[in-house]
Design a protein around this motif. Sequence first.
Motif, mmCIF file in Angstrom:
data_model
loop_
_atom_site.group_PDB
_atom_site.id
_atom_site.type_symbol
_atom_site.label_atom_id
_atom_site.label_comp_id
_atom_site.label_asym_id
_atom_site.label_seq_id
_atom_site.Cartn_x
_atom_site.Cartn_y
_atom_site.Cartn_z
ATOM 1 N N THR A 75 -1.396 -3.207 2.400
ATOM 2 C CA THR A 75 -0.969 -4.002 3.559
ATOM 3 C C THR A 75 -2.033 -4.131 4.529
ATOM 4 O O THR A 75 -2.020 -4.838 5.553
ATOM 5 C CB THR A 75 0.002 -3.301 3.969
ATOM 6 O OG1 THR A 75 -0.318 -2.198 4.773
ATOM 7 C CG2 THR A 75 1.436 -3.090 3.302
ATOM 8 N N ARG A 76 -3.140 -3.604 4.061
ATOM 9 C CA ARG A 76 -4.133 -3.637 5.052
ATOM 10 C C ARG A 76 -5.124 -4.909 5.099
ATOM 11 O O ARG A 76 -5.451 -5.678 4.276
ATOM 12 C CB ARG A 76 -5.617 -2.893 4.504
ATOM 13 C CG ARG A 76 -7.015 -2.624 5.555
ATOM 14 C CD ARG A 76 -8.006 -1.920 4.865
ATOM 15 N NE ARG A 76 -7.610 -0.509 4.775
ATOM 16 C CZ ARG A 76 -8.102 0.434 3.988
ATOM 17 N NH1 ARG A 76 -8.703 0.141 3.058
ATOM 18 N NH2 ARG A 76 -7.450 1.736 3.678
ATOM 19 N N GLU A 119 -0.996 1.894 2.697
ATOM 20 C CA GLU A 119 -1.938 1.254 3.594
ATOM 21 C C GLU A 119 -3.058 0.456 3.108
ATOM 22 O O GLU A 119 -3.294 -0.635 3.713
ATOM 23 C CB GLU A 119 -2.534 2.691 4.165
ATOM 24 C CG GLU A 119 -3.899 2.266 5.161
ATOM 25 C CD GLU A 119 -4.715 3.678 5.542
ATOM 26 O OE1 GLU A 119 -5.598 3.428 6.169
ATOM 27 O OE2 GLU A 119 -4.173 4.760 5.117
ATOM 28 N N HIS A 170 7.401 -4.741 2.831
ATOM 29 C CA HIS A 170 6.190 -4.928 3.689
ATOM 30 C C HIS A 170 5.470 -6.277 2.990
ATOM 31 O O HIS A 170 5.433 -6.172 1.856
ATOM 32 C CB HIS A 170 5.234 -3.896 3.356
ATOM 33 C CG HIS A 170 5.648 -2.319 3.815
ATOM 34 N ND1 HIS A 170 5.512 -1.899 5.112
ATOM 35 C CD2 HIS A 170 6.635 -1.511 3.320
ATOM 36 C CE1 HIS A 170 6.041 -0.631 5.373
ATOM 37 N NE2 HIS A 170 6.615 -0.516 4.156
ATOM 38 N N HIS A 187 1.604 6.928 0.455
ATOM 39 C CA HIS A 187 1.152 6.442 1.848
ATOM 40 C C HIS A 187 -0.301 5.602 1.739
ATOM 41 O O HIS A 187 -0.454 4.815 2.385
ATOM 42 C CB HIS A 187 1.161 7.643 2.933
ATOM 43 C CG HIS A 187 2.370 7.997 3.501
ATOM 44 N ND1 HIS A 187 3.154 7.037 4.141
ATOM 45 C CD2 HIS A 187 2.998 9.250 3.433
ATOM 46 C CE1 HIS A 187 4.010 7.770 4.733
ATOM 47 N NE2 HIS A 187 3.951 8.841 4.358
ATOM 48 N N ALA A 188 -1.037 6.420 1.056
ATOM 49 C CA ALA A 188 -2.624 5.640 0.776
ATOM 50 C C ALA A 188 -2.470 4.379 0.406
ATOM 51 O O ALA A 188 -2.797 3.302 0.743
ATOM 52 C CB ALA A 188 -3.320 6.507 -0.047
ATOM 53 N N LYS A 218 -0.998 -9.797 11.040
ATOM 54 C CA LYS A 218 -0.712 -8.903 9.967
ATOM 55 C C LYS A 218 0.710 -8.690 9.800
ATOM 56 O O LYS A 218 1.383 -8.493 10.803
ATOM 57 C CB LYS A 218 -1.415 -7.446 10.228
ATOM 58 C CG LYS A 218 -1.148 -6.647 8.956
ATOM 59 C CD LYS A 218 -1.981 -5.258 9.363
ATOM 60 C CE LYS A 218 -1.780 -4.492 8.051
ATOM 61 N NZ LYS A 218 -2.548 -3.088 8.236
#
Length: 306
Positions: free
Chosen positions: A289-290, A286, A158, A282-283, A300
């Motif tokens: 990559t936010r 997030e 990512h 997961h958090a 993005k």
Amino acid sequence: MDFEQLRTFQLVSRLKSFSRAASQLGITQPAISAQIRSLETEVGARLFDREGGKVSMTAAGRLFEPFAEHCLQCQSHIFAGISELYRSPRGVLSVSTSEAASLYVLPQVFAEFKKLYSRVQLSIVRAERTRTLESIVNREVDFGIVSLPVRDNRLMVHAIHRDEVVLVAPASHPLALTSSVELDQIMQFPLLMTRQGSQRQKIDQFFQSKDARPRIAMELESSELLKRLIAAGIGVGFLPQANVAHDVAAGELKTVRVSGMHVYRELGLICLKDKRLTRAEHAFLEVATRGTAGPETGTKPKPHSA
């Protein structure tokens, strides 16, 4: 000894009947008797008396009962804890990355994550790129953050950060008098370079494309040491903008663009493709990559396979 035997023991103890226990569990009475016999063999003592059609616990059974109850409670707590791990962010999350990324790019990511998920303990491992990739493949850490590109079909990548690599000089240096210089101006001054890495390769490619041979005065393993030596006036060098933003704001260093040179430092968050992410992972994914966007596209970055 297994949990099924303990549950059978607990049910027979409560119902005081092998047949009623068998009926409640939906199995045969001989199957219940076999489980209890196997348990008694492992314990080394009779747990139930079965005389006159009545079932009662022996002294050994009464001693064994609270331990069986404790074991079953522990099993319940284990399953509940694991289930909760995937529902609510908690536990320990480990991230391996370079010294420069941990100092200049990731503090805001870590701070935001801890603000949102205070119950998750972050473990930051500083390691060079090759070691970080090894740690991911060997499942020693949850995530790695390394320079791109990454070519390994076992990994998911990512993109999370992109900034320009620029020439850095002391604020009093002749090259710092302008915001942009020509390549031949750099040739007049000693140049400090990192010894290896994707940024070094890109810079070398730029020089080669211009058939230029810079005066390399020193090659260093650490970009942080390179920055400190530039500040000490030993020479000029190339660093990502994020690494020197604070020093530039303080007036100690100056960034200078080189005409025709377009080199970027790109960082990616990596993990194994087959890894089942916990809620905490997961958090973190997030948060990391936010809102990340390349300065050229303003979009993005999307996750992609290595």
